[in-house]
Write a protein that holds these residues in place. Sequence first.
Motif, PDB file in Angstrom:
ATOM      1  N   ASN A 135       0.821  -1.090  -0.148  1.00 10.79           N
ATOM      2  CA  ASN A 135      -0.006  -0.008   0.204  1.00 10.79           C
ATOM      3  C   ASN A 135       0.928   1.281   0.057  1.00 10.79           C
ATOM      4  OD1 ASN A 135      -1.702   2.286   0.828  1.00 10.79           O
ATOM      5  ND2 ASN A 135      -2.784   1.014   2.142  1.00 10.79           N
ATOM      6  N   GLU A 136       1.321   1.568  -1.112  1.00  8.81           N
ATOM      7  CA  GLU A 136       2.176   2.714  -1.380  1.00  8.81           C
ATOM      8  C   GLU A 136       1.886   3.911  -0.491  1.00  8.81           C
ATOM      9  OE1 GLU A 136       4.049   3.389  -5.185  1.00  8.81           O
ATOM     10  OE2 GLU A 136       5.052   5.110  -4.271  1.00  8.81           O
ATOM     11  N   GLN A 137       0.590   4.208  -0.599  1.00 12.97           N
ATOM     12  CA  GLN A 137      -0.001   5.659   0.234  1.00 12.97           C
ATOM     13  C   GLN A 137       0.444   5.593   1.540  1.00 12.97           C
ATOM     14  OE1 GLN A 137      -4.239   6.160  -0.456  1.00 12.97           O
ATOM     15  NE2 GLN A 137      -3.861   8.578  -0.015  1.00 12.97           N
ATOM     16  N   LEU A 138      -0.253   4.435   2.280  1.00  7.84           N
ATOM     17  CA  LEU A 138       0.204   4.338   3.655  1.00  7.84           C
ATOM     18  C   LEU A 138       1.747   4.305   3.882  1.00  7.84           C
ATOM     19  CD1 LEU A 138      -1.195   3.668   6.410  1.00  7.84           C
ATOM     20  CD2 LEU A 138      -0.210   1.519   5.970  1.00  7.84           C
ATOM     21  N   GLY A 139       2.487   3.542   2.910  1.00  7.75           N
ATOM     22  CA  GLY A 139       3.910   3.504   3.099  1.00  7.75           C
ATOM     23  C   GLY A 139       4.545   4.842   3.185  1.00  7.75           C
ATOM     24  N   ALA A 140       4.241   5.618   2.515  1.00 11.34           N
ATOM     25  CA  ALA A 140       4.497   6.962   1.978  1.00 11.34           C
ATOM     26  C   ALA A 140       4.198   7.776   3.270  1.00 11.34           C
ATOM     27  CB  ALA A 140       4.115   7.609   0.942  1.00 11.34           C
ATOM     28  N   VAL A 141       3.103   7.762   3.796  1.00  9.41           N
ATOM     29  CA  VAL A 141       2.635   8.392   5.123  1.00  9.41           C
ATOM     30  C   VAL A 141       3.488   7.972   6.253  1.00  9.41           C
ATOM     31  CG1 VAL A 141       1.148   8.860   7.027  1.00  9.41           C
ATOM     32  CG2 VAL A 141       0.225   8.930   4.576  1.00  9.41           C
ATOM     33  N   PHE A 142       3.978   6.677   6.494  1.00 12.77           N
ATOM     34  CA  PHE A 142       4.829   6.334   7.575  1.00 12.77           C
ATOM     35  C   PHE A 142       6.084   6.605   7.198  1.00 12.77           C
ATOM     36  CE2 PHE A 142       0.873   4.426   8.943  1.00 12.77           C
ATOM     37  CZ  PHE A 142       0.846   4.353  10.199  1.00 12.77           C
ATOM     38  N   VAL A 143       6.539   6.507   6.347  1.00 14.94           N
ATOM     39  CA  VAL A 143       8.064   7.039   5.932  1.00 14.94           C
ATOM     40  C   VAL A 143       8.189   8.689   6.274  1.00 14.94           C
ATOM     41  CG1 VAL A 143       9.685   7.335   4.055  1.00 14.94           C
ATOM     42  CG2 VAL A 143       8.589   5.193   4.189  1.00 14.94           C
ATOM     43  N   SER A 144       7.375   9.204   5.750  1.00 16.81           N
ATOM     44  CA  SER A 144       7.592  10.625   5.534  1.00 16.81           C
ATOM     45  C   SER A 144       7.315  11.078   7.234  1.00 16.81           C
ATOM     46  CB  SER A 144       6.577  11.577   4.783  1.00 16.81           C
ATOM     47  OG  SER A 144       5.247  11.452   5.088  1.00 16.81           O
ATOM     48  N   LYS A 145       6.446  10.689   8.044  1.00 13.82           N
ATOM     49  CA  LYS A 145       6.165  11.079   9.367  1.00 13.82           C
ATOM     50  C   LYS A 145       6.868  10.495  10.189  1.00 13.82           C
ATOM     51  CE  LYS A 145       2.114  13.570   8.385  1.00 13.82           C
ATOM     52  NZ  LYS A 145       0.985  12.999   8.652  1.00 13.82           N
ATOM     53  N   LEU A 146       7.361   9.257  10.060  1.00 14.14           N
ATOM     54  CA  LEU A 146       8.096   8.557  10.997  1.00 14.14           C
ATOM     55  C   LEU A 146       9.623   8.058  10.792  1.00 14.14           C
ATOM     56  CD1 LEU A 146       5.391   5.843  12.465  1.00 14.14           C
ATOM     57  CD2 LEU A 146       6.857   7.654  13.874  1.00 14.14           C
TER      58      LEU A 146
END
Lengths: 214, 214
Positions: A135-146
């Motif tokens: 799920n690239e969208q979720l992955g991208a959120v966690f990468v950018s925030k955490l």
Amino acid sequence: MVQKSAQPSQKPAPNSTRRSERSRRAIYDAALALVSEVGYPKTTIEGIAARAGVGKQTIYRWWPSKADVLLEAFLDLSEQASELAAKEGQEPFEFPDTGDLAADLKFVLRATVDELLNPRFEAPSRALAAEGVVNEQLGAVFVSKLLEPSLQLYVQRLRSAQDQGAVRPEIDPRIALELFVSPLAQRWLQHTGPISYEYVDTLVDYALHGLTPR
Amino acid sequence: MVQKSAQPSQKPAPNSTRRSERSRRAIYDAALALVSEVGYPKTTIEGIAARAGVGKQTIYRWWPSKADVLLEAFLDLSEQASELAAKEGQEPFEFPDTGDLAADLKFVLRATVDELLNPRFEAPSRALAAEGVVNEQLGAVFVSKLLEPSLQLYVQRLRSAQDQGAVRPEIDPRIALELFVSPLAQRWLQHTGPISYEYVDTLVDYALHGLTPR
């Protein structure tokens, strides 16, 4: 992988009542427990609400989506770990800059090994990491925030080392850090090998000095 | 990540009839399509059988579990890619040993970039990698059958480089290869950054020569 300095972009408005603080904690605990037990796709706002003993409107009032709940639950988990460490007399986490780059990198990577092997952290982290793979969208959120904010601490430390002449000036720190961070991440994610202090120390030595003879 | 030389531990007994060969191909295609579309947990032997237009006993006769079907479907996908390349006049894949370690590593890593960006390969690979993150048993099977045999080719090439004096003798090749393989894997798995030929070339240069001044 060190997540202690990451900051949420939007914190729920501080609520001074004890009761809502208790609810928020219950929601975090429920979210982390559920994602560990049933995985990200089957974790729902309804399920979190039921387990936390709150109405689902309480959750929707504070967070727009389950991804946001989980993100903050994770940040809270890291903050709790820091507070616990502080109570035990440890200094708050800061990426060290003692002038000895190898020692500083090993210090932080060893702390990451401890974090990855922490059972409270492991199950929800794996559930979210697994979802991020597909799920690239979720992955991208966690990468950018955490993840990325933690990686930027390595970038800063490597830039400081460049200023000190300890790292070649033409090196791109954002790529360089991957030589020791990514092997640890892949072993953890894919079970390709054991992780230990000795292992991360070796990665740092190889990365700093290179594989070819000097 | 280069999977072309991996061998299955147990191949279905060769069946000389065209019909069973056609069934096997249909089963592989169905397995790869299903895991891409619904993920590993929801992929079942029944679902694969229905989509392939075969009875589920046909599948159970050849494979003990869905993990085994998928493993062989994957190996078959790699073999097909090699055959296609051969038809196009390319040499069969062998890890090169030209005496120029950097060039050889870059050659193989660039081929891995192509493979990771191949749409046929991407969806089933991601589905299986994601499941491996939370399912250590499945992860271990895929690592031992598919990933580790590829990594051992790097080990051999690095040992050869040690014999040639191009890599320091005290280096552990199994750890050393992670300095360039794992960053690429993590960017692909976690969407932490773009992957390209230039990126893998940089990883090889950093790993071989180290980050500190010479």
